[in-house]
Design an enzyme around this catalytic site. Structure first.
Site, PDB file in Angstrom:
ATOM      1  N   CYS A 104       0.695  -1.167   0.019  1.00  0.00           N
ATOM      2  CA  CYS A 104      -0.090  -0.041  -0.060  1.00  0.00           C
ATOM      3  C   CYS A 104       0.862   1.199  -0.065  1.00  0.00           C
ATOM      4  O   CYS A 104       1.649   1.498  -1.049  1.00  0.00           O
ATOM      5  CB  CYS A 104      -0.959  -0.102   1.068  1.00  0.00           C
ATOM      6  SG  CYS A 104      -2.341   1.135   1.197  1.00  0.00           S
ATOM      7  N   HIS A 105       0.657   2.093   0.958  1.00  0.00           N
ATOM      8  CA  HIS A 105       1.558   3.107   1.082  1.00  0.00           C
ATOM      9  C   HIS A 105       2.999   3.085   1.603  1.00  0.00           C
ATOM     10  O   HIS A 105       3.813   3.883   1.796  1.00  0.00           O
ATOM     11  CB  HIS A 105       0.821   4.298   2.101  1.00  0.00           C
ATOM     12  CG  HIS A 105      -0.391   4.895   1.567  1.00  0.00           C
ATOM     13  ND1 HIS A 105      -1.488   4.223   1.494  1.00  0.00           N
ATOM     14  CD2 HIS A 105      -0.398   6.080   0.798  1.00  0.00           C
ATOM     15  CE1 HIS A 105      -2.283   5.153   0.966  1.00  0.00           C
ATOM     16  NE2 HIS A 105      -1.799   6.053   0.433  1.00  0.00           N
ATOM     17  N   GLY A 106       3.302   1.809   1.934  1.00  0.00           N
ATOM     18  CA  GLY A 106       4.817   1.412   2.707  1.00  0.00           C
ATOM     19  C   GLY A 106       5.627   1.773   1.562  1.00  0.00           C
ATOM     20  O   GLY A 106       6.918   2.165   2.180  1.00  0.00           O
ATOM     21  N   GLY A 107       5.539   1.725   0.367  1.00  0.00           N
ATOM     22  CA  GLY A 107       6.546   2.323  -0.818  1.00  0.00           C
ATOM     23  C   GLY A 107       6.923   3.685  -0.716  1.00  0.00           C
ATOM     24  O   GLY A 107       7.912   3.999  -0.900  1.00  0.00           O
ATOM     25  N   TRP A 108       6.135   4.596   0.242  1.00  0.00           N
ATOM     26  CA  TRP A 108       6.777   5.987   0.349  1.00  0.00           C
ATOM     27  C   TRP A 108       8.136   5.881   0.864  1.00  0.00           C
ATOM     28  O   TRP A 108       8.959   6.738   0.674  1.00  0.00           O
ATOM     29  CB  TRP A 108       5.781   6.636   1.360  1.00  0.00           C
ATOM     30  CG  TRP A 108       4.681   7.611   0.601  1.00  0.00           C
ATOM     31  CD1 TRP A 108       4.786   8.087  -0.765  1.00  0.00           C
ATOM     32  CD2 TRP A 108       3.722   8.051   1.205  1.00  0.00           C
ATOM     33  NE1 TRP A 108       3.779   8.678  -1.043  1.00  0.00           N
ATOM     34  CE2 TRP A 108       2.937   8.665   0.060  1.00  0.00           C
ATOM     35  CE3 TRP A 108       2.805   7.755   2.298  1.00  0.00           C
ATOM     36  CZ2 TRP A 108       1.668   9.375   0.570  1.00  0.00           C
ATOM     37  CZ3 TRP A 108       1.716   8.436   2.477  1.00  0.00           C
ATOM     38  CH2 TRP A 108       1.101   9.237   1.579  1.00  0.00           C
TER      39      TRP A 108
END
Length: 172
Positions: A104-108
């Protein structure tokens, strides 16, 4: 080094499913998940209010004591990517070829750590542009494995995500 330890990151507004599902799957498979946040033994609140008490502070941990890192999504990654120690840990996991898994947003966090350039990966579509601008080769698939990076889009992808994470860890 305890080769069975895997770090999971936590901060307020983490996505509950994306932390707890990997934690329990890792435990079932015989690994020791260590939930790490900015503070040790602090209770962090998830997006939906479910609490999580961290086991350790990221400031006290060394990448060489772990097989890899799992980065849940939610809005926690936006806070965590501002912590130089978190970015250092991710860079070190990448450099040593250990598991770097994000959903999800972990790639940030990986984008801020500058480790996604040239990697094929996925995420929630909401951060697609951030990852592409950081040099990633973004695709809309349930799970993508490229070298030591495993990525997924959302909670519905967790079974495939964790299957790939466990497969990677099992080859080490």
């Amino acid at each position: 080094m305890d080769h069975k330890k895997v770090m999971l990151l936590v901060e307020d507004l983490y996505e509950e499913m994306e932390l707890w599902y990997p934690k329990y799957r890792l435990e079932e498979a015989g690994y020791q998940p260590v939930v790490a946040g900015p503070e040790a033994r602090k209770v962090y609140s998830g997006k939906h209010g479910y609490p999580c008490r961290s086991d350790a502070s990221v400031y006290d941990l060394k990448d060489q004591d772990f097989m890899g890192i799992v980065i849940p999504g939610g809005f926690a990654p936006d806070k965590l990517r501002r912590i130089p120690k978190v970015l250092e840990l991710v860079r070190n996991f990448m450099a040593s070829g250990k598991l770097v898994a994000h959903i999800c947003h972990g790639g940030w966090i990986c984008a801020s750590a500058e480790v996604v350039s040239g990697f094929r990966l996925t995420s929630t579509p909401g951060i697609k542009d951030d990852l592409v601008h950081a040099g990633a080769l973004w695709t809309d698939e349930p799970v993508v494995v490229d070298r030591n990076m495993v990525s997924s889009r959302r909670p519905d992808d967790l079974p495939l995500f964790m299957a790939e994470c466990l497969k990677f860890l099992g080859t080490r």
